[in-house]
Design a protein around this motif. Structure first.
Motif, mmCIF file in Angstrom:
data_model
loop_
_atom_site.group_PDB
_atom_site.id
_atom_site.type_symbol
_atom_site.label_atom_id
_atom_site.label_comp_id
_atom_site.label_asym_id
_atom_site.label_seq_id
_atom_site.Cartn_x
_atom_site.Cartn_y
_atom_site.Cartn_z
ATOM 1 N N VAL A 236 0.859 -1.188 0.000
ATOM 2 C CA VAL A 236 0.000 0.000 0.000
ATOM 3 C C VAL A 236 0.891 1.234 0.000
ATOM 4 O O VAL A 236 1.642 1.464 0.951
ATOM 5 N N HIS A 260 -1.160 -1.757 -4.392
ATOM 6 C CA HIS A 260 -2.330 -0.893 -4.189
ATOM 7 C C HIS A 260 -1.822 0.537 -4.091
ATOM 8 O O HIS A 260 -1.389 0.992 -3.036
ATOM 9 N N PHE A 262 -1.918 4.690 -4.463
ATOM 10 C CA PHE A 262 -2.763 5.866 -4.259
ATOM 11 C C PHE A 262 -1.981 7.095 -4.689
ATOM 12 O O PHE A 262 -0.748 7.055 -4.809
ATOM 13 N N HIS A 266 -1.686 10.967 -0.349
ATOM 14 C CA HIS A 266 -3.072 10.493 -0.231
ATOM 15 C C HIS A 266 -3.584 10.564 1.211
ATOM 16 O O HIS A 266 -2.867 10.242 2.158
ATOM 17 N N TYR A 268 -5.530 8.781 3.636
ATOM 18 C CA TYR A 268 -6.033 7.412 3.778
ATOM 19 C C TYR A 268 -7.322 7.359 4.577
ATOM 20 O O TYR A 268 -7.546 8.136 5.499
ATOM 21 N N GLU A 269 -8.142 6.395 4.208
ATOM 22 C CA GLU A 269 -9.314 6.006 4.974
ATOM 23 C C GLU A 269 -9.151 4.543 5.358
ATOM 24 O O GLU A 269 -8.407 3.800 4.697
ATOM 25 N N THR A 271 -10.953 2.102 4.936
ATOM 26 C CA THR A 271 -11.352 1.173 3.866
ATOM 27 C C THR A 271 -10.205 0.900 2.900
ATOM 28 O O THR A 271 -10.216 -0.125 2.205
ATOM 29 N N ASP A 272 -9.217 1.804 2.841
ATOM 30 C CA ASP A 272 -8.061 1.577 1.973
ATOM 31 C C ASP A 272 -7.201 0.421 2.467
ATOM 32 O O ASP A 272 -6.367 -0.108 1.714
#
Length: 337
Positions: A236, A260, A262, A266, A268-269, A271-272
């Motif tokens: 990530v 993954h 971004f 970014h 982040y949330e 859900t990421d």
């Protein structure tokens, strides 16, 4: 796929269709030249700080390794008792600006890279789009011998005495075209007017650096675990040049990972970070400074998140050049410890 990612992929592949963006590149270059002439003619005036300013930047869009270089230089100068401060635009931070970056600063306010720099070095640092106000904020609280600007190479409103440009050989200069046809912020001739630090594992220049990988660590260690590079990971990342991180993973023996990506900086949330299985996540220190506050909001989140730290390793010639340049500015550094 987001438009920004689509264009970045095209830059990386040097896609031929990018030629259709040439009119925009000419416009971008024209505006840049006009701005330069306005400063050169005195119509616009640049701020000169009361202490020397060193800019560490690049002429390309995306990561080049300048943040690890800056962190290393700050630590090195601190070891020689040089009173150094750092300023930055604070990309990803929401302000208000100028903002002083304390060791426990809110990453949403000051940005991810400034948070990482201060957590790594404890250096006095201020961020904001107006570099003069950031410098004045720093000098109001600290007596400094040198100010390093993280990026800002193209920020002509700030006079500087030294410029170090990091040139990443993994990316090179692409098609050598100006934004948006290519990923150059300025033409490659700009390299002739600064100290160029070649970022490469097998450099051709005496002034060079590479990134050394340290042992990965858990972002939220609830228990003692040993890093196993043979696991399957979710990689990530929200950085400017994620391919460098993937190559770093491969150099560590990590070959089983799903990417993954971004956008750079970014927000982040949770859900990421949620996937269908329990495979661990592996990420960069820059991403980690944003993920840690998020995890504090969700204490029940149990997935392992491994962080890969990197350190800049500089050639001897870099230190010799630094000592010579600072001596010319009136800063006589002792010999390397």
């Amino acid at each position: 796929m987001a438009l920004a990612q689509f264009i970045q992929d095209a830059w990386q592949q040097q896609a031929k269709w990018l030629v259709v963006l040439r009119p925009l590149s000419l416009l971008y270059r024209g505006v840049s030249l006009l701005n330069q002439n306005l400063y050169r003619s005195g119509i616009k005036t640049a701020y000169t700080a009361p202490v020397p300013v060193m800019v560490i930047g690049n002429i390309t869009v995306g990561g080049s390794g300048k943040t690890p270089l800056l962190i290393h230089l700050v630590k090195y100068l601190q070891s020689l008792d040089v009173r150094v401060g750092v300023i930055s635009r604070g990309y990803g931070g929401k302000g208000p600006f100028p903002a002083y970056v304390s060791i426990d600063a809110n990453v949403d306010v000051v940005g991810d890279e400034p948070t990482l720099i201060v957590q790594s070095t404890g250096v006095p640092m201020a961020v904001g789009p107006n570099r003069q106000k950031s410098i004045e904020l720093l000098l109001a609280q600290h007596e400094l011998d040198l100010i390093i600007s993280d990026d800002g190479l193209q920020h002509l409103a700030l006079n500087r005495q030294l410029e170090w440009i990091v040139l990443d050989n993994n990316r090179g200069l692409g098609n050598e075209k100006i934004l948006p046809e290519g990923y150059l912020r300025e033409p490659k001739s700009r390299l002739e007017h600064a100290t160029v630090i070649e970022h490469a594992a097998q450099p051709s220049s005496e002034l060079n650096m590479h990134l050394a990988v340290a042992a990965p660590y858990l972002l939220h260690p609830a228990q003692e675990l040993i890093f196993d590079p043979t696991q399957n990971f979710y990689a990530v990342v929200g950085i400017g040049f994620p391919e460098r991180f993937y190559k770093t993973l491969e150099s560590m023996g990590v070959t089983q990972f799903q990417c993954h990506e971004f956008p750079d900086h970014h927000d982040y949330e949770i859900t990421d970070l949620q996937f269908e299985d329990s495979q661990p996540i592996i990420t960069t220190e820059k991403d980690a400074v944003k993920l840690l506050p998020l995890l504090k909001q969700y204490p029940d989140f149990q997935r392992e998140i491994w962080v890969v730290p990197v350190d800049a390793v500089l050639s001897s010639a870099c230190y010799v050049t630094l000592h010579q340049q600072l001596k010319q500015l009136g800063l006589n550094l002792p010999e390397r410890p």
